[in-house]
Design an enzyme around this catalytic site. Sequence first.
Site, mmCIF file in Angstrom:
data_model
loop_
_atom_site.group_PDB
_atom_site.id
_atom_site.type_symbol
_atom_site.label_atom_id
_atom_site.label_comp_id
_atom_site.label_asym_id
_atom_site.label_seq_id
_atom_site.Cartn_x
_atom_site.Cartn_y
_atom_site.Cartn_z
ATOM 1 N N LYS A 26 -27.774 31.706 -54.902
ATOM 2 C CA LYS A 26 -27.099 32.107 -56.121
ATOM 3 C C LYS A 26 -25.592 32.013 -55.812
ATOM 4 C CE LYS A 26 -28.309 35.725 -58.488
ATOM 5 N NZ LYS A 26 -28.614 36.937 -58.931
ATOM 6 N N ARG A 96 -24.826 41.697 -57.371
ATOM 7 C CA ARG A 96 -26.081 41.343 -57.256
ATOM 8 C C ARG A 96 -26.642 40.490 -55.808
ATOM 9 N NH1 ARG A 96 -24.639 39.208 -62.612
ATOM 10 N NH2 ARG A 96 -26.126 39.770 -64.291
ATOM 11 N N GLY A 105 -36.460 39.264 -58.972
ATOM 12 C CA GLY A 105 -37.099 40.711 -59.171
ATOM 13 C C GLY A 105 -37.192 41.396 -58.029
ATOM 14 N N MET A 107 -35.151 42.193 -55.302
ATOM 15 C CA MET A 107 -33.992 42.963 -54.632
ATOM 16 C C MET A 107 -33.153 43.583 -55.718
ATOM 17 S SD MET A 107 -33.043 40.770 -51.312
ATOM 18 C CE MET A 107 -32.829 39.234 -52.299
ATOM 19 N N ARG A 352 -30.172 27.831 -60.796
ATOM 20 C CA ARG A 352 -30.833 27.454 -59.610
ATOM 21 C C ARG A 352 -32.135 26.502 -60.134
ATOM 22 N NH1 ARG A 352 -33.228 33.415 -59.558
ATOM 23 N NH2 ARG A 352 -34.350 33.505 -61.860
ATOM 24 N N HIS A 468 -66.586 33.189 -43.877
ATOM 25 C CA HIS A 468 -67.588 32.210 -44.528
ATOM 26 C C HIS A 468 -67.663 31.995 -45.842
ATOM 27 C CE1 HIS A 468 -71.701 31.271 -46.277
ATOM 28 N NE2 HIS A 468 -71.901 30.470 -45.197
ATOM 29 N N ARG A 574 -71.241 19.549 -41.574
ATOM 30 C CA ARG A 574 -71.858 20.698 -40.987
ATOM 31 C C ARG A 574 -73.245 20.601 -41.028
ATOM 32 N NH1 ARG A 574 -66.763 23.645 -43.298
ATOM 33 N NH2 ARG A 574 -67.439 22.299 -45.183
ATOM 34 N N ARG A 630 -71.334 16.322 -37.634
ATOM 35 C CA ARG A 630 -71.519 17.271 -36.066
ATOM 36 C C ARG A 630 -72.827 17.992 -36.192
ATOM 37 N NH1 ARG A 630 -68.228 23.134 -37.000
ATOM 38 N NH2 ARG A 630 -70.183 23.639 -38.158
ATOM 39 N N GLU A 758 -62.509 22.789 -29.536
ATOM 40 C CA GLU A 758 -62.524 24.093 -30.433
ATOM 41 C C GLU A 758 -62.383 25.277 -29.433
ATOM 42 O OE1 GLU A 758 -65.915 24.333 -33.028
ATOM 43 O OE2 GLU A 758 -66.831 22.968 -31.737
ATOM 44 N N SER A 777 -61.940 15.683 -32.473
ATOM 45 C CA SER A 777 -61.713 16.386 -33.674
ATOM 46 C C SER A 777 -61.262 17.868 -33.215
ATOM 47 C CB SER A 777 -62.742 16.157 -34.601
ATOM 48 O OG SER A 777 -62.408 17.042 -36.148
ATOM 49 N N GLY A 779 -61.302 21.497 -34.027
ATOM 50 C CA GLY A 779 -61.825 22.453 -34.876
ATOM 51 C C GLY A 779 -60.909 23.796 -34.718
ATOM 52 N N ASN A 781 -60.429 26.256 -36.590
ATOM 53 C CA ASN A 781 -61.001 27.524 -36.871
ATOM 54 C C ASN A 781 -61.304 28.448 -35.733
ATOM 55 O OD1 ASN A 781 -60.301 26.811 -39.679
ATOM 56 N ND2 ASN A 781 -62.724 26.536 -40.206
ATOM 57 N N ASP A 782 -62.337 27.729 -34.976
ATOM 58 C CA ASP A 782 -62.812 28.383 -33.716
ATOM 59 C C ASP A 782 -61.567 28.423 -32.731
ATOM 60 O OD1 ASP A 782 -65.225 29.392 -34.274
ATOM 61 O OD2 ASP A 782 -66.354 27.525 -34.022
ATOM 62 N N CYS A 844 -60.440 19.113 -38.091
ATOM 63 C CA CYS A 844 -61.348 19.379 -39.220
ATOM 64 C C CYS A 844 -61.479 20.695 -39.694
ATOM 65 C CB CYS A 844 -62.678 18.618 -38.904
ATOM 66 S SG CYS A 844 -63.451 19.420 -37.421
ATOM 67 N N TYR A 864 -55.747 11.475 -38.400
ATOM 68 C CA TYR A 864 -56.367 12.100 -39.716
ATOM 69 C C TYR A 864 -56.178 13.636 -39.807
ATOM 70 C CZ TYR A 864 -60.915 12.724 -37.711
ATOM 71 O OH TYR A 864 -62.121 13.161 -36.758
#
Length: 888
Positions: A26, A96, A105, A107, A352, A468, A574, A630, A758, A777, A779, A781-782, A844, A864
């Site tokens: 601002k 302000r 909205g 602060m 803005r 999951h 999978r 996999r 992984e 690749s 993994g 997540n794991d 992946c 990739y």
Amino acid sequence: MAKWVYNFGDGSAEGEASMKNLLGGKGANLAEMSNLGLPVPPGFTITTEVCTSFYDNDNNYPADLAEQVKASIAVIENTVGAKFGDEENPLLVSVRSGARVSMPGMMDTVLNLGLNDKTVEALAKKSGDERFAYDSYRRFIQMYSDVVLGVEHYYFEELLEIHKEENGYVLDTELDAEDWKELCKAYEAKTEEELGRPFPQDVNEQLWGAIDAVFGSWMIERAMTYRRLHNISHNWGTAVNVQSMVFGNMGDDCATGVAFTRDPSTGENAYYGEYLINAQGEDVVAGIRTPQNLTKVSRIAAGSDMPSMEESMEDVHNQLADVFQKLEAHYRDMQDIEFTVQQQKLWILQTRSGKRTAPAALKIAVEMVHDGIISKEEALLRVDPAALDQLLHPTLDPDANRDVLTKGLPASPGAASGMVVFNADEAEALSKDGKKVILVRVETSPEDIHGMHAAKGILTSRGGMTSHAAVVARGMGRPCVSGAGALFIDMAEGTINVSGRTVNNHEIITIDGASGEVMFGEVATIKPELGGHFNELMGWADNVRTMNVRTNAETPLDATAAREFGAEGIGLSRTEHMFFDADRIINVRQMIMSEDEEGRRAALEKLLPVQRKDFIDLFTIMKGLPVTVRLLDPPLHEFLPHEDADFEDVAEAMNVDMAYLKRRSEELHETNPMLGHRGCRLGISFPEIYEMQARAIIEAALEVSKNLDEAVIPEIMVPLVGTSKELEILRKLICDMADQIIEASGATLDYTVGTMIELPRAALQAGDIANHADFFSFGTNDLTQTAYGISRDDSAHFLDDYLKADIYQQDPFVTLDQEGVGELVKIGVERGRATRPDLKVGICGEHGGDPASVEFCHRAGLDYVSCSPYRVPIARLAAAQAALKQSN
């Protein structure tokens, strides 16, 4: 001496737009507009550095700040010809907030500061309007008492309503000067009653109280929550803008409003906004009065009989239109503008870059390229990749009523309404009968996959953003709200209890996977439409990015959707997800429950043809693009029967008794199955499983290559490898089977064998593992789960505490932890390619569709990313942005 305060207004400023990190968005834009010669009320900005210093020094300001503020007040006084606190010609100011990125909205703001029992009389005399003066004073008392002194605003609203009721008033506009005088006294009395001290009359005390409040509001809960949700650093701090007041509530030649230079919902190149005559800024957003349209065209379209600004204030509207053109041309983007009209003079209070929907963002970006305003590269950087979710999933009608029951995690975007059902079989049955259902579970398991597919949406009371339910729902493009912990789901009774309310089986609810809201009843949705602007921007993105984008898919439906969204192959299929159909799971359970190889091979022979058909479907849809399969990687407990009916089915198929099966199930039980007998460990213990899968993959690839007369590119991936010896053994098993089949066919087929990285040990030992891998690749997540030692399915219970405590900046299962897990990825890439320079490397996990994680993958040199089908466009755009940022 450090400079803490920057002045603006009267055609010049000490700052400019590029200084938003110091002056906040601002303050930087107020300075820029002043430099452009636009009508900006004079003022000054206290920098964000003061905010960080304030918190770093036990809420104390720099020693020389007060003198700089005093000097800047004097500059405003000289500019406007009024004096702060003067009892004849008082200067009034607004205070302000203004962080470097917009936090609307979140602060605090204080208007009309400088009024007291004496200066209000001077304002009345100077303006010639007592009503205006005391209306402004009562607004100030209420706002200051609430924001600065901590007196709840409802006290003042209650006093106003009582006064209106006693005098037979309906609207605030019916109150005259005497009414407002009486209410000002009542407001002051209420403040003194609540605080035990009078409302402050010293204007300098008022000013510093407001400055304290704005800096203090940086760390209030709602602001911290907003920053967590939008990945804004708590360390940035906010600026404070002090600006001379201009009044839109001095009479019918005054007004206030908010406008956009283009329609923020559609992107149409037409002015969009609202205004109110004889009002102050908060009246526009408070909903007490109905705002009027800016233009005649928009008024007619809205069916309103209230005059537009274009009709009631034509000269001022024309000035405003000129400002719109100047600001959009200068900033080269759609602007969100706040303005006030005081006695027919236009003042601009803020500009803005306007927030916009994803359809609007696409339209504006593409059309600005067509008009020669911005380049294609700038257009790509203008569109938030995550916002594309709005285009790919149904969204709730913003005008529809909502009865919100609770809020969970926004696990998979989109919105859906349907009957509550508590088990997957019923969901599937009702769906076949044409019913729309929402599958409600405490948590889902792979056995619920058919019900999840049949449902319009999924709701769970447990589980995180990569549980999951979340992962599968995103892959299916199903809306999902997970981890809604306020829900008590009684599966036996078929009820949901929340906040004293009960939702029964088959009653209708609506979920919003973008916000996490759970609502009672049906809420109307809006279907997504992908138009020419989307395709054009995606084409530009594909020409810029250097990293490929694949999809995670194991069904024809997912694979087809991913191709339509521009996926360049499958990065993760999978195979365990293929086995949960009712006609297959009995054979899978027979294989697992068998105690000898002969029994397992008998079950695998039944699975071979259906597994081969799965791969034929995927290879056919992908038509020559790479497909990474996999091999089996489930914790065994996910396949074991749990109900007596399931045991009976397996007992009949195996011709054994129930007691044997239950004993065998107990033998297979694991205390920590996610770290148990899964992944490549299954292949080592039961090599016949991976033999069958390798055979199915190769036979399918040969058949499709022949039918399509186009090469199929199967990539066979071994999961959960932790040592090079595991991969060495399993690679030989796979290659022996594959080469035998290819030789027998008389055809040729290229295939590759790689592994998922992984486990932290695999990343550290990537150099050795690469001796036996054609590709890696990650993994993630794991890898995140094992690096942190946190169960992703249980983390929702405490992750929010860690985010609130600023231990984690983001949920590590949503956005890749670049310092820890990311370091493991970089080590794995570096060591793997040191052994095998041509090693192909991808990712992946669910991070493959997260824009910040995609940018990291680009910098880390990955070939990739792979993500769920509905996140493919997000990854394509994020990859293009990553390439552009690196080249700049």
